[in-house]
Design an enzyme around this catalytic site. Structure first.
Site, mmCIF file in Angstrom:
data_model
loop_
_atom_site.group_PDB
_atom_site.id
_atom_site.type_symbol
_atom_site.label_atom_id
_atom_site.label_comp_id
_atom_site.label_asym_id
_atom_site.label_seq_id
_atom_site.Cartn_x
_atom_site.Cartn_y
_atom_site.Cartn_z
ATOM 1 N N ASP A 524 0.852 -1.194 0.000
ATOM 2 C CA ASP A 524 0.000 0.000 0.000
ATOM 3 C C ASP A 524 0.885 1.242 0.000
ATOM 4 O OD1 ASP A 524 -2.050 1.799 0.221
ATOM 5 O OD2 ASP A 524 -2.510 1.353 2.318
ATOM 6 N N GLU A 533 -2.841 2.618 -8.274
ATOM 7 C CA GLU A 533 -3.598 3.525 -9.131
ATOM 8 C C GLU A 533 -5.088 3.272 -8.942
ATOM 9 O OE1 GLU A 533 -4.022 6.334 -10.576
ATOM 10 O OE2 GLU A 533 -2.610 6.088 -12.235
#
EC number: 3.2.1.4
Length: 571
Positions: A524, A533
């Site tokens: 993350d 994205e």
């Protein structure tokens, strides 16, 4: 007569009549137990009798001869105002004896099997509602009073001013602030397709009004962008290069945002076709809710499709600013999508004929913003029932199923097509596999596969980690998204916020992140614009797939989920 499929606005049927004497011409009487607005038959000429309870089907100039032992088999599509499954009988005048009578049989059993018996793994309705919130967070322009994303404000209010137009509105593409027309259209079409297919899911979840608020945002924008009197269609607002060098809120942008268009001399059949599909699908969705708006969408769809069909070309070859970000490969698939959705909206057979002509006999790599071959094939099959096209559809899904195709699977059983948005490609396939299952194609297999893949995305994996932000107990906190990474106004925001290691100040609820690599690994990291994205086209198939699963639950057709390879053991 077999009624093989029915939906709101029509049904498919077919029949075969054994030939017991030599014929040089024939006349078939097709009778229904209720009025039918119109029918289409591809191998005969149909004439309506009276109120539409009977149709006379006569041979074409080239297929009148029938011989003893043959079977006269015809497929047809009926058009109605509601979702009905009519009873029907058929007979051939030339084979009838005097005084023969015909009674309607009971309705045929639907070809789509029931698949109930399973217990849902997750609350898919909650994930469905969350996805709508993600699109609300992507809004550009003057936000409405009921804006649910309180950390977003008005932005890009001068879009179009460089060309003397109001081109405000629409969605920002991803974590940036460019309005790219092709992925926006692809997303809008897939979202509307999912709603039209499973509107009951939104109704049951209490999300119908929120869906329409969400989807009207891009539709209104498309209407602004299409100038039919000048044959000009604006396909992009903003230049990707300077935009991507700015890390900050959409509300704080100061760079120039040029408007880019296609014209008759610089065409873009791909983006014209896909946007026409969005507008046509929108006209269907809004038909009973707002008839005047529905007509406006349909009129725009017709003229934009005609423009794209007449002036052929690839939009990214006409608009160089799009080429580095969303370069299109071809336009036949988008013209097919535009045509088939116009056919659904109008029942005008010329659009079906166009869709058939643009259809490609090839296995698609995936459903994506650039490649809609499989969507074209599925929709053309739905309205023609051509066996050869069914083979193409089955070939696509066979390529995605484990142990049978080329799509790689992670150790924990996730279908991993590509590193750029691995969840996006799988979610799109989840969506269309559920549509195919509704068509009666490998229904149980496709539904179970879809559930297994969606459950992995939502947290049925060894990490108990959901790739949809805000769903479950563990999910991404650092998406590659500028506005979410910025503190509340008026605190400053800059590229420093990209590199901060603490969670983003704002939770981008509903966003589907790019997802794991081919080994199930995921970090993350806000700086990672591959795995973290987010984008409008990432969520579209995901949201429609969720609607499909809610529909299965509502209709008692949710099957027993497949056994996960790496089940969540400690949520």
């Amino acid at each position: 007569v077999e009624i093989s499929r029915h939906w709101a606005g029509g049904f498919n049927g077919k029949f075969c009549i054994p030939i017991t004497k030599e014929l040089s011409s024939w006349k078939v009487h097709l009778r229904f137990d209720q009025p039918i607005d119109s029918i289409e038959v591809w191998l005969a000429t149909a004439t309506k009798v009276g109120d539409g309870r009977e149709y006379i089907l006569t041979n074409k100039a080239w297929n009148g001869a029938e011989h003893v032992g043959d079977k006269l088999c015809l497929e047809f599509m009926g058009h109605t105002k509601d979702d009905i499954e009519p009873g029907a009988v058929v007979y051939l005048s030339e084979l009838e004896s005097t005084g023969a009578t015909h009674t309607f049989p009971p309705h045929t059993t639907p070809v789509v099997p029931t698949t109930g018996g399973g217990k849902p793994t997750f609350d898919y309705s909650k994930a469905l509602g969350n996805s709508i919130l993600f699109y609300d967070a992507q809004r550009s322009g003057k936000l409405p009073a009921n804006n649910p994303i309180k950390w977003r404000g008005d932005s890009a209010l001068k879009d179009g001013s460089d060309v003397g137009l109001d081109l405000t509105g629409g969605w920002y593409d991803a974590g940036d602030h460019v309005k790219f027309g092709l992925p926006m259209a692809a997303s809008t079409t897939n979202l509307l397709w999912g709603y039209i297919q499973w509107s009951d899911a939104y109704k049951a979840a209490g999300l119908t009004d929120k869906f329409f608020d969400m989807i009207k945002w891009p539709l209104d924008y498309f209407l602004k962008c299409w100038i039919p009197a000048k044959n000009e269609f604006y396909v992009q607002i903003g230049d990707g290069t300077p935009d991507h060098h700015f890390w900050g809120r959409a509300e704080d942008m100061t760079m120039k945002r040029p408007a880019y268009k296609i014209t008759a001399s610089k065409p873009g059949s791909d983006i014209s076709g896909d946007t026409a599909a969005s507008l046509a699908a929108g006209s269907i969705a809004f038909r009973s809710r707002d008839p005047a708006y529905s007509k406006k969408l349909l009129d725009a769809s017709k003229s934009l499709y005609a423009f794209g069909k007449k002036y052929t070309g690839i939009y990214s070859q006409s608009v160089s600013a799009a080429a580095a970000f969303y370069s299109s490969s071809t336009y036949k698939d988008e013209l097919c999508i535009g045509a088939i959705w116009l056919y659904r909206a109008t029942n005008d057979s010329k659009y079906l004929n166009d869709a058939i002509s643009f259809h490609e006999n090839a296995w698609a790599w995936a459903l994506s913003w650039d490649d809609k071959k499989i969507a074209c094939q599925m929709l053309v099959y739905q309205y023609t029932l051509k066996a050869s096209i069914k083979v193409e559809v089955e070939g696509f899904f066979n390529n995605w199923l484990p142990d049978s195709g080329t799509v790689k699977y992670t150790p924990c059983g996730f279908a991993w097509r590509d590193k750029w948005g691995s969840t996006r490609y799988t979610a799109n396939t989840i969506f269309i596999s559920l549509v195919a299952a509704d068509m009666g194609i490998d229904t149980l297999k496709y539904r179970q596969w879809a559930i297994g893949q969606m459950d992995y995305i939502l947290g049925q994996n060894s990490k108990c980690f959901s790739y949809a932000i805000g769903f479950g107990k563990k999910y991404p906190l650092n998406p590659h998204h500028r506005s979410a990474s910025c503190p509340a106004i008026p605190k400053p925001c800059s590229e420093d916020n990209l590199h901060v290691k603490t969670p983003s100040p704002h939770l981008l609820v509903g966003a589907l992140v790019g997802g794991p690599d081919s080994t199930d690994a995921y970090v993350d990291n806000r700086e990672d614009y591959v795995q973290n994205e987010v984008a409008c086209d990432y969520n579209a198939g995901f949201q429609s797939g969720l609607a499909g699963l809610v529909h299965l639950i509502n209709s008692n057709n949710y099957p027993v989920p497949p056994t996960p390879k790496c089940p969540c053991k400690s949520p």
